[in-house]
Write a protein that holds these residues in place. Structure first.
Motif, PDB file in Angstrom:
ATOM      1  N   ASP A  27       0.849  -1.191   0.000  1.00 54.59           N
ATOM      2  CA  ASP A  27       0.000   0.000   0.000  1.00 54.59           C
ATOM      3  C   ASP A  27       0.884   1.240   0.000  1.00 54.59           C
ATOM      4  O   ASP A  27       2.113   1.156  -0.109  1.00 54.59           O
ATOM      5  N   SER A  28       0.261   2.420   0.109  1.00 53.11           N
ATOM      6  CA  SER A  28       1.019   3.670   0.025  1.00 53.11           C
ATOM      7  C   SER A  28       2.003   3.842   1.170  1.00 53.11           C
ATOM      8  O   SER A  28       2.962   4.611   1.069  1.00 53.11           O
ATOM      9  N   VAL A  33       0.094  -5.999   0.944  1.00 45.99           N
ATOM     10  CA  VAL A  33      -1.335  -6.209   0.699  1.00 45.99           C
ATOM     11  C   VAL A  33      -1.505  -7.673   0.311  1.00 45.99           C
ATOM     12  O   VAL A  33      -1.204  -8.053  -0.825  1.00 45.99           O
ATOM     13  N   TYR A  79      -9.269  -1.122  -3.171  1.00 48.00           N
ATOM     14  CA  TYR A  79      -8.133  -0.384  -3.692  1.00 48.00           C
ATOM     15  C   TYR A  79      -8.348  -0.084  -5.178  1.00 48.00           C
ATOM     16  O   TYR A  79      -9.098  -0.790  -5.866  1.00 48.00           O
ATOM     17  N   SER A  80      -7.661   0.944  -5.678  1.00 50.33           N
ATOM     18  CA  SER A  80      -7.613   1.200  -7.111  1.00 50.33           C
ATOM     19  C   SER A  80      -6.551   0.298  -7.736  1.00 50.33           C
ATOM     20  O   SER A  80      -5.532  -0.001  -7.109  1.00 50.33           O
ATOM     21  N   THR A  99       2.089  -0.829  -6.172  1.00 51.43           N
ATOM     22  CA  THR A  99       1.539  -0.090  -5.034  1.00 51.43           C
ATOM     23  C   THR A  99       0.057   0.164  -5.251  1.00 51.43           C
ATOM     24  O   THR A  99      -0.343   0.821  -6.216  1.00 51.43           O
ATOM     25  N   LEU A 100      -0.756  -0.364  -4.358  1.00 53.33           N
ATOM     26  CA  LEU A 100      -2.198  -0.167  -4.406  1.00 53.33           C
ATOM     27  C   LEU A 100      -2.584   1.040  -3.556  1.00 53.33           C
ATOM     28  O   LEU A 100      -2.098   1.193  -2.430  1.00 53.33           O
ATOM     29  N   LEU A 101      -3.441   1.893  -4.091  1.00 53.18           N
ATOM     30  CA  LEU A 101      -3.896   3.083  -3.382  1.00 53.18           C
ATOM     31  C   LEU A 101      -5.386   2.998  -3.093  1.00 53.18           C
ATOM     32  O   LEU A 101      -6.156   2.446  -3.897  1.00 53.18           O
ATOM     33  N   ARG A 102      -5.780   3.542  -1.955  1.00 53.48           N
ATOM     34  CA  ARG A 102      -7.205   3.622  -1.637  1.00 53.48           C
ATOM     35  C   ARG A 102      -7.873   4.613  -2.589  1.00 53.48           C
ATOM     36  O   ARG A 102      -7.343   5.704  -2.838  1.00 53.48           O
ATOM     37  N   ASP A 148     -14.986   5.612  -5.994  1.00 49.83           N
ATOM     38  CA  ASP A 148     -14.018   4.628  -6.510  1.00 49.83           C
ATOM     39  C   ASP A 148     -13.137   5.209  -7.612  1.00 49.83           C
ATOM     40  O   ASP A 148     -12.920   4.588  -8.660  1.00 49.83           O
ATOM     41  N   GLU A 173      -5.753  10.228  -2.265  1.00 53.43           N
ATOM     42  CA  GLU A 173      -6.008   8.860  -1.834  1.00 53.43           C
ATOM     43  C   GLU A 173      -6.906   8.824  -0.605  1.00 53.43           C
ATOM     44  O   GLU A 173      -6.641   9.469   0.413  1.00 53.43           O
TER      45      GLU A 173
END
Length: 332
Positions: A27-28, A33, A79-80, A99-102, A148, A173
């Motif tokens: 994640d950021s 994750v 996540y996006s 890297t997954l971001l909210r 989203d 985010e």
């Protein structure tokens, strides 16, 4: 006849070894994750069964791929989607971090004269190519919301009462970005077009209102007294272009003015094509002529500057020179 065996020609085949790709999904904050779905797409952009996997509890994954360029994607609910391109040619092994971001959101209201406007068109467009990404219509209370959304920059565009507003919005985010569309009362613009102190009937008057998604034009012609009027133009920065399509030889045929119009204002602006120091004057001489300095026409003249060649060539040179940049009419 004797049997003759065909002569064989050796063919060299080069086999490139597969590449082992080790990666992590985080994640950021750099935290793993787990259980994110990871896929690799080749140049045909078709998902391949052997290029699909799921990240482990520590966010790690491993794929064995052919040595060519691959796009890696990671996704998990909440996540996006993360994407990155990785060329694998001539590499024995490779590492990649996804890297997954909210996701974020955009919400707001559409207002006309401070009152909620229902059923207004609202959308978000790509900053890169202007493609519309998401679309909605405002509710009965004028509100709208987009959920989203991948963090990043967008162009926010709304349309109500045949008018458009556009601006850039940045989605953070996990946060909600506020973006209201506030339409104020339409304004009007009127005045007199003169040349050398005399009224210029038939002059073309065009108001250009600029936005991020394109220019909006409002056009009219001056009457026999040289008077013009433009109604229902949006407030804000306005570029006024005045042209005389059939100007006599030696007559300045074009002028450009800018002004700020307040909401609901009845603005007034007179334009004198000969003596107005704030205008950009030009004239096009279509026939070959001898000019001071030895230049031959056809010629485009912007104030003290002179450009030769065809009209398109002269306009190109003038714009490249920076004279009247962005304010050149090709039909004047």
């Amino acid at each position: 006849l004797a049997n003759v065996s065909p002569k064989s020609t050796p063919v060299a085949i080069t086999v490139h070894p597969a590449v082992t790709v080790k990666g992590r999904v985080v994640d950021s904050a750099g935290q793993p994750v787990p259980e994110a779905e990871v896929k690799a797409l080749d140049a045909t952009r078709r998902p391949l069964d052997e290029a699909l996997t799921v990240a482990g509890a520590d966010g790690s994954f491993e794929l064995v791929l052919a040595p060519r360029a691959w796009e890696f994607r990671a996704a998990r609910e909440g996540y996006s989607e993360a994407r990155t391109l990785l060329p694998l040619e001539a590499l024995p092994a490779a590492e990649v971090t996804l890297t997954l971001l909210r996701p974020g959101a955009v919400e707001g209201m559409v207002l006309v004269d401070h009152r909620p406007q229902a059923d207004a068109d609202v959308n978000l467009q790509s900053v890169t190519n202007g493609v519309r990404l998401v679309h909605a219509r405002s509710g009965r209370d004028g509100s709208f919301r987009f959920d989203d959304l991948a963090p990043g920059e967008y162009i926010f565009v709304s349309t109500a009462n045949r008018r458009e507003l556009a601006k850039r919005v940045w989605v953070q985010e996990g946060q909600v970005t506020r973006s209201d569309a506030d339409y104020r009362s339409d304004a009007s613009l009127e005045g007199v077009v003169r040349a050398g102190g005399a009224a210029e009937p038939g002059a073309v008057v065009r108001a250009v209102v600029r936005s991020l998604s394109g220019d909006v034009f409002f056009e009219t012609r001056a009457d026999v007294a040289g008077q013009y009027r433009l109604d229902e133009i949006p407030s804000g920065a306005v570029v006024l272009r005045v042209g005389v399509p059939s100007a006599p030889p030696g007559h300045i045929a074009h002028a450009v003015r800018t002004l700020d119009v307040r909401p609901g204002e009845a603005a007034h602006l007179d334009v004198d094509l000969d003596v107005d120091p704030g205008s950009l004057a030009c004239r096009f001489i279509p026939d070959p002529v001898k000019l001071p300095g030895g230049l031959a026409g056809p010629t485009l003249m912007f104030g003290p500057h002179t450009f030769s060649g065809s009209l398109e060539e002269a306009l190109f040179e003038a714009e490249a020179f920076g004279v009247g940049e962005g304010e050149v009419d090709r039909d004047g």
